[in-house]
Design a protein around this motif. Sequence first.
Motif, PDB file in Angstrom:
ATOM      1  N   LEU A  81       0.560  -1.488   0.275  1.00  0.00           N
ATOM      2  CA  LEU A  81      -0.482  -0.052  -0.001  1.00  0.00           C
ATOM      3  C   LEU A  81       0.936   1.048   0.124  1.00  0.00           C
ATOM      4  N   ASN A  82       2.292   1.447   0.539  1.00  0.00           N
ATOM      5  CA  ASN A  82       2.818   2.303   0.749  1.00  0.00           C
ATOM      6  C   ASN A  82       4.022   1.895  -0.331  1.00  0.00           C
ATOM      7  N   ALA A  83       4.256   0.994  -0.752  1.00  0.00           N
ATOM      8  CA  ALA A  83       4.993   1.151  -1.915  1.00  0.00           C
ATOM      9  C   ALA A  83       5.643   2.061  -2.985  1.00  0.00           C
ATOM     10  N   VAL A  84       6.849   2.161  -3.175  1.00  0.00           N
ATOM     11  CA  VAL A  84       7.328   3.528  -3.712  1.00  0.00           C
ATOM     12  C   VAL A  84       7.660   2.578  -5.826  1.00  0.00           C
ATOM     13  N   LYS A 229      -1.622   2.896  -3.359  1.00  0.00           N
ATOM     14  CA  LYS A 229      -1.421   4.421  -4.022  1.00  0.00           C
ATOM     15  C   LYS A 229      -1.769   4.771  -5.367  1.00  0.00           C
ATOM     16  N   VAL A 230      -0.433   4.255  -5.782  1.00  0.00           N
ATOM     17  CA  VAL A 230       1.046   4.916  -6.599  1.00  0.00           C
ATOM     18  C   VAL A 230      -0.137   5.085  -8.359  1.00  0.00           C
ATOM     19  N   HIS A 231      -1.817   3.880  -8.221  1.00  0.00           N
ATOM     20  CA  HIS A 231      -1.746   3.650  -9.170  1.00  0.00           C
ATOM     21  C   HIS A 231      -3.114   5.204  -9.552  1.00  0.00           C
ATOM     22  N   ARG A 237       1.870   9.974  -5.952  1.00  0.00           N
ATOM     23  CA  ARG A 237       3.407  10.696  -7.234  1.00  0.00           C
ATOM     24  C   ARG A 237       2.759  11.619  -8.832  1.00  0.00           C
ATOM     25  N   PRO A 238       3.101  12.927  -8.639  1.00  0.00           N
ATOM     26  CA  PRO A 238       2.941  13.684  -9.208  1.00  0.00           C
ATOM     27  C   PRO A 238       3.231  13.848 -10.643  1.00  0.00           C
ATOM     28  N   GLY A 272      10.772 -11.912 -12.476  1.00  0.00           N
ATOM     29  CA  GLY A 272      10.273 -10.619 -13.661  1.00  0.00           C
ATOM     30  C   GLY A 272      10.944  -9.641 -12.912  1.00  0.00           C
ATOM     31  N   ALA A 273      10.934  -8.305 -14.039  1.00  0.00           N
ATOM     32  CA  ALA A 273      11.362  -6.976 -13.438  1.00  0.00           C
ATOM     33  C   ALA A 273      10.627  -5.837 -14.364  1.00  0.00           C
ATOM     34  N   HIS A 274      10.295  -4.901 -13.448  1.00  0.00           N
ATOM     35  CA  HIS A 274       9.473  -3.729 -14.268  1.00  0.00           C
ATOM     36  C   HIS A 274      10.812  -2.837 -14.481  1.00  0.00           C
ATOM     37  N   ALA A 275      11.337  -3.001 -15.125  1.00  0.00           N
ATOM     38  CA  ALA A 275      12.393  -1.768 -15.845  1.00  0.00           C
ATOM     39  C   ALA A 275      12.399  -0.858 -15.961  1.00  0.00           C
ATOM     40  N   ASN A 276      11.510  -0.324 -16.510  1.00  0.00           N
ATOM     41  CA  ASN A 276      11.420   0.864 -16.276  1.00  0.00           C
ATOM     42  C   ASN A 276       9.296   0.837 -16.159  1.00  0.00           C
ATOM     43  N   PRO A 277       8.837   2.571 -15.476  1.00  0.00           N
ATOM     44  CA  PRO A 277       7.868   2.828 -15.291  1.00  0.00           C
ATOM     45  C   PRO A 277       6.605   2.865 -16.570  1.00  0.00           C
TER      46      PRO A 277
END
Length: 342
Positions: A81-84, A229-231, A237-238, A272-277
């Motif tokens: 929930l509070n993840a970056v 939250k970031v989604h 995440r402005p 697996g890796a999420h390499a870039n946003p």
Amino acid sequence: MSKTSAGRFFEDYSVGQVIDHAVPRTVSGGERALHHALYPARHALHSSDVFAQACGLPASPIDDLMAFHLVFGKTVPDISLNAVANLGYVEGRWHRPVWPGDTLRARSTVIGLKQNSNGKTGVVWVRSEGVNQHGQIVLDYVRWVMVRKRDADAPAPDTVVPELRGALDALDLVLPEGLDFTRYDFTLAGEPHRLRDYTVGEVIDHVDGVTVEEAEHMLATRLWQNTAKVHFDLTVRPEGRLIYGGHVISMARALSFNGLANAQMIVGLNGGAHANPCLAGDTIRAWSEVLDVAECDAPGVGAIRLRLVATKGGEPSTLRGEDGRYLPHVLLDLDYWALMPL
């Protein structure tokens, strides 16, 4: 006393902690219909009861990634929930199919902790399990996530980095009971290519692309009851709402139908890796590399190990720069096993 919760922060975790996640979910055909509305998913085994029955199953199971998202979503309020950012996955196995009518719940065990050098965040490793109404494990996997600290001055925990396997062996894969590809209908599946037609090292450009929009990614993320939250919240995440990584995975997997229509069931997640946003407006494309092939202990069934890469541009097979880092256009690097007719 407040009745609301701000969620767990990095200092709230301890190695060995077991978390039973709230809100079990009974699966229906509605999830399948929404999944097919959100992604260009066309694999026959997950689309047709008749096709699945010809392959030895009682009916068409829900998509393997749908099961993953449902279990993952259960874990979010307690883990991320509070993840970056969600950083990666490893050691994932699908132990049995999920059918409409099954009820899934989830639990996680904390297996590692490491505070980052900035003192404001830390990495949490968890092993999560999805369990059905019979108490049977449906799938399990390890993931690691960067989580904010509530108090930057809180002492750092002892660093524990778990030892994790690089990849599953084909012998580690669990095949669905009764699966039989000896009567497999390649015409109905959509392509003639069987396992023997693929060679290790082959790269497949899946050709098509899909532009991600704000509304669809938030609908998908709510469908899996993912509350990170970031989604959703731009004040967190402005620079832009981060597209749920699972949305990218499902989109890339659906795009891979063009060239891998007969890679029917995902049974193993090696890494697996999420390499870039990924942000709204990005156009997702995909390519796959064949890493391994193996015969399985079921009639006519083989396993293919694939690297699935999602990008927002760039040439197929380009992945990292000279410094070893992922190139900016790479969104996802996923290594998985799927079942395919021999």
